[in-house]
Design an enzyme around this catalytic site. Structure first.
Site, mmCIF file in Angstrom:
data_model
loop_
_atom_site.group_PDB
_atom_site.id
_atom_site.type_symbol
_atom_site.label_atom_id
_atom_site.label_comp_id
_atom_site.label_asym_id
_atom_site.label_seq_id
_atom_site.Cartn_x
_atom_site.Cartn_y
_atom_site.Cartn_z
ATOM 1 C CG HIS A 1 -3.443 -1.818 2.640
ATOM 2 N ND1 HIS A 1 -3.300 -2.386 3.887
ATOM 3 C CD2 HIS A 1 -4.778 -1.795 2.383
ATOM 4 C CE1 HIS A 1 -4.496 -2.707 4.363
ATOM 5 N NE2 HIS A 1 -5.406 -2.348 3.465
ATOM 6 C CG ASP B 1 -3.143 -4.251 7.429
ATOM 7 O OD1 ASP B 1 -3.009 -3.703 8.539
ATOM 8 O OD2 ASP B 1 -4.252 -4.652 7.004
ATOM 9 C CE LYS B 2 1.367 -7.144 2.265
ATOM 10 N NZ LYS B 2 2.359 -8.093 2.742
ATOM 11 C CD GLU C 1 4.306 -9.379 15.112
ATOM 12 O OE1 GLU C 1 3.581 -8.823 14.264
ATOM 13 O OE2 GLU C 1 4.512 -10.607 15.141
ATOM 14 C CD GLU D 1 8.729 -11.064 21.356
ATOM 15 O OE1 GLU D 1 7.952 -10.216 21.856
ATOM 16 O OE2 GLU D 1 8.424 -11.789 20.401
ATOM 17 C CE LYS E 1 -8.267 -2.867 1.401
ATOM 18 N NZ LYS E 1 -9.433 -3.366 2.161
ATOM 19 C CG PHE F 1 -9.466 5.752 -1.563
ATOM 20 C CD1 PHE F 1 -9.201 6.077 -0.238
ATOM 21 C CD2 PHE F 1 -8.912 4.574 -2.062
ATOM 22 C CE1 PHE F 1 -8.407 5.280 0.566
ATOM 23 C CE2 PHE F 1 -8.117 3.757 -1.272
ATOM 24 C CZ PHE F 1 -7.863 4.117 0.044
ATOM 25 C CG ASP G 1 -7.787 0.487 8.495
ATOM 26 O OD1 ASP G 1 -7.902 0.409 9.732
ATOM 27 O OD2 ASP G 1 -7.962 -0.478 7.732
ATOM 28 C CB ALA G 2 -4.403 1.406 12.808
ATOM 29 C CE LYS H 1 -5.114 -6.211 3.843
ATOM 30 N NZ LYS H 1 -5.613 -6.154 5.234
ATOM 31 C CE LYS I 1 5.635 -14.571 12.672
ATOM 32 N NZ LYS I 1 4.533 -15.550 12.546
ATOM 33 C CG ASP J 1 4.268 -19.186 11.846
ATOM 34 O OD1 ASP J 1 3.730 -20.304 11.816
ATOM 35 O OD2 ASP J 1 4.108 -18.380 12.776
#
Length: 404
Positions: A15, A17-18, A43, A56, A162, A239, A247-248, A254, A274, A280
């Site tokens: 996916h 985002d993953k 990021e 950073e 998904k 699909f 999709d970007a 997520k 991170k 977080d």
């Protein structure tokens, strides 16, 4: 008799985002491998033919080869062909990296939290993994999709996908699966685009995923009584266009998939990319460790712990325990015991959970919690624990403190 249905979703390693999460955590691991004191907030954005790595990073490592990290990660996932919309060997890679703000560094240098905010940990006795059943089975479905793709059992599958699982609860306990949704990217298996051929293609894909994925993952006792109309496989009928082409993807989108599928609350901070000074991530791991330990110790059937921090301050500004009325003692007593047994200072969390080690890439798919504690052999020959926050090493201490 009380009855309700709760739904959670998970997404595959492919996916978009993953994909971004995995690249960010691969960068983090490489930094920690070279310099355990690296401070990383990485990021990533992925789209058709392009990966942008930003954020950073402050590290003593002489060189971080972002291009190789990106290409290796994409290839391992399965993005090794332009047919998938992103070719790991050919796509553009654009690193745009700065250093940590000195204003933030001031607080971290004195062993305080790297930011303010609140983090939640959650656990429930409804599964052996102390996870809510809907997100647990959703993770298992997407893991199985990847398995049958990599093994060649369903060679027409592509990386994106998904899964969504709806569980019916009776008197607070899972009783049956009410609905399943699986959307799996696939090759175009037919040459003709007429309606009849597309329907035939869809039936073959649906039958294969039901037999080789859904029935292999969800126990028969939970699937009893579900009819075909409640099992949705590629509901639009096709699909083919997926992944970053469809999709970007962006790191940190997520966060509910990463945690408890919506059943536990979330403080809003993402994890991937991170390092451990970012509460977080580290405090969310510590809160899960504490909540899971309380449930495993038998002092609650369900538990949620909130931690809150101020930037640059060592101790959390608050610790809150909620057992949802299932505790063997009051929540006030559970909070007292939690504070005694667990050290929630960022420096202590980092030490106790091995968060200066390159352990993070495996967390970036199939959720950060409910995972089996495992070992990783480093290039140095050192063997370290993965998913240490899923460990049971505090359970006896809790029981002793409560004189159980």
């Amino acid at each position: 008799m009380s009855s309700h249905v709760f739904t959670s979703e998970s997404v595959t390693e492919g996916h978009p985002d993953k994909v971004a999460d995995q690249i960010s955590d691969a960068v983090l691991d490489k930094c920690l491998e070279n310099d355990p004191n690296s401070r990383v907030a990485c990021e990533t954005m992925v789209t058709t033919g392009l990966v942008v790595v930003t954020g950073e990073i402050t590290t003593s490592a002489s060189f971080i080869d972002f291009e190789t990290i990106v290409r290796n990660t994409l290839t391992q996932i399965g993005y090794d062909s332009s047919d998938c919309g992103l070719h790991g060997g050919e796509c553009g890679v654009l690193p745009l990296i700065g250093k940590q703000s000195p204003d933030i560094a001031m607080g971290v240098d004195r062993e305080g939290a790297g930011d303010q905010g609140m983090m939640f940990g959650f656990a429930t006795s409804e599964t052996d993994q102390y996870m809510p059943a809907p997100i647990f089975y959703a993770h298992q479905l997407v893991r199985r999709l990847a398995e049958v793709r990599h093994d060649g059992d369903l060679p027409w599958l592509r990386p994106d996908g998904k899964a969504q699982v709806s569980i019916r609860y009776e008197n607070g306990l899972p009783s049956s699966v009410d609905a399943v949704v699986v959307s799996a990217q696939h090759d175009k298996l037919i040459e003709k685009d007429d309606e009849s051929s597309i329907r035939k293609e869809h039936r073959m894909i649906r039958d294969s995923i039901i037999n080789e994925v859904i029935h292999k993952v969800i126990p028969p006792e939970l699937l009893h009584g579900i009819n075909d109309e409640r099992i949705h496989v590629n509901p639009t009928g096709r699909f083919v266009t997926g992944g970053p082409e469809g999709d970007a993807g962006i790191t940190g989108r997520k966060i509910i998939v990463d945690t408890y599928g919506g059943m536990g609350r979330h403080g809003g901070g993402a994890f991937s990319g991170k390092d451990g000074t970012k509460v977080d991530r580290s405090a969310a791991y510590a809160a899960r460790w504490a909540a899971r330990s309380l449930v495993e110790a038998g002092v609650a059937q369900k538990c949620e712990i909130q931690l809150a921090y101020a930037i640059g301050v060592k101790e959390p500004v608050s610790v809150h325990v909620n057992s949802f009325g299932t505790g063997t003692v009051s929540d006030t007593d559970l909070e007292k015991i939690t504070r005694e047994v667990f050290d929630f200072k960022p420096k202590s969390i980092i030490r106790d959970l091995n968060l200066r080690k390159p352990i993070f890439l495996p967390t970036a798919k199939y959720g950060h919690f409910g995972r089996t504690a495992d070992k990783k052999l480093l290039a140095s020959g050192e063997s370290i624990d993965l998913f240490a926050w899923e460990g049971s090493n505090k359970v006896d201490e809790i029981r002793t403190a409560l004189k159980m």
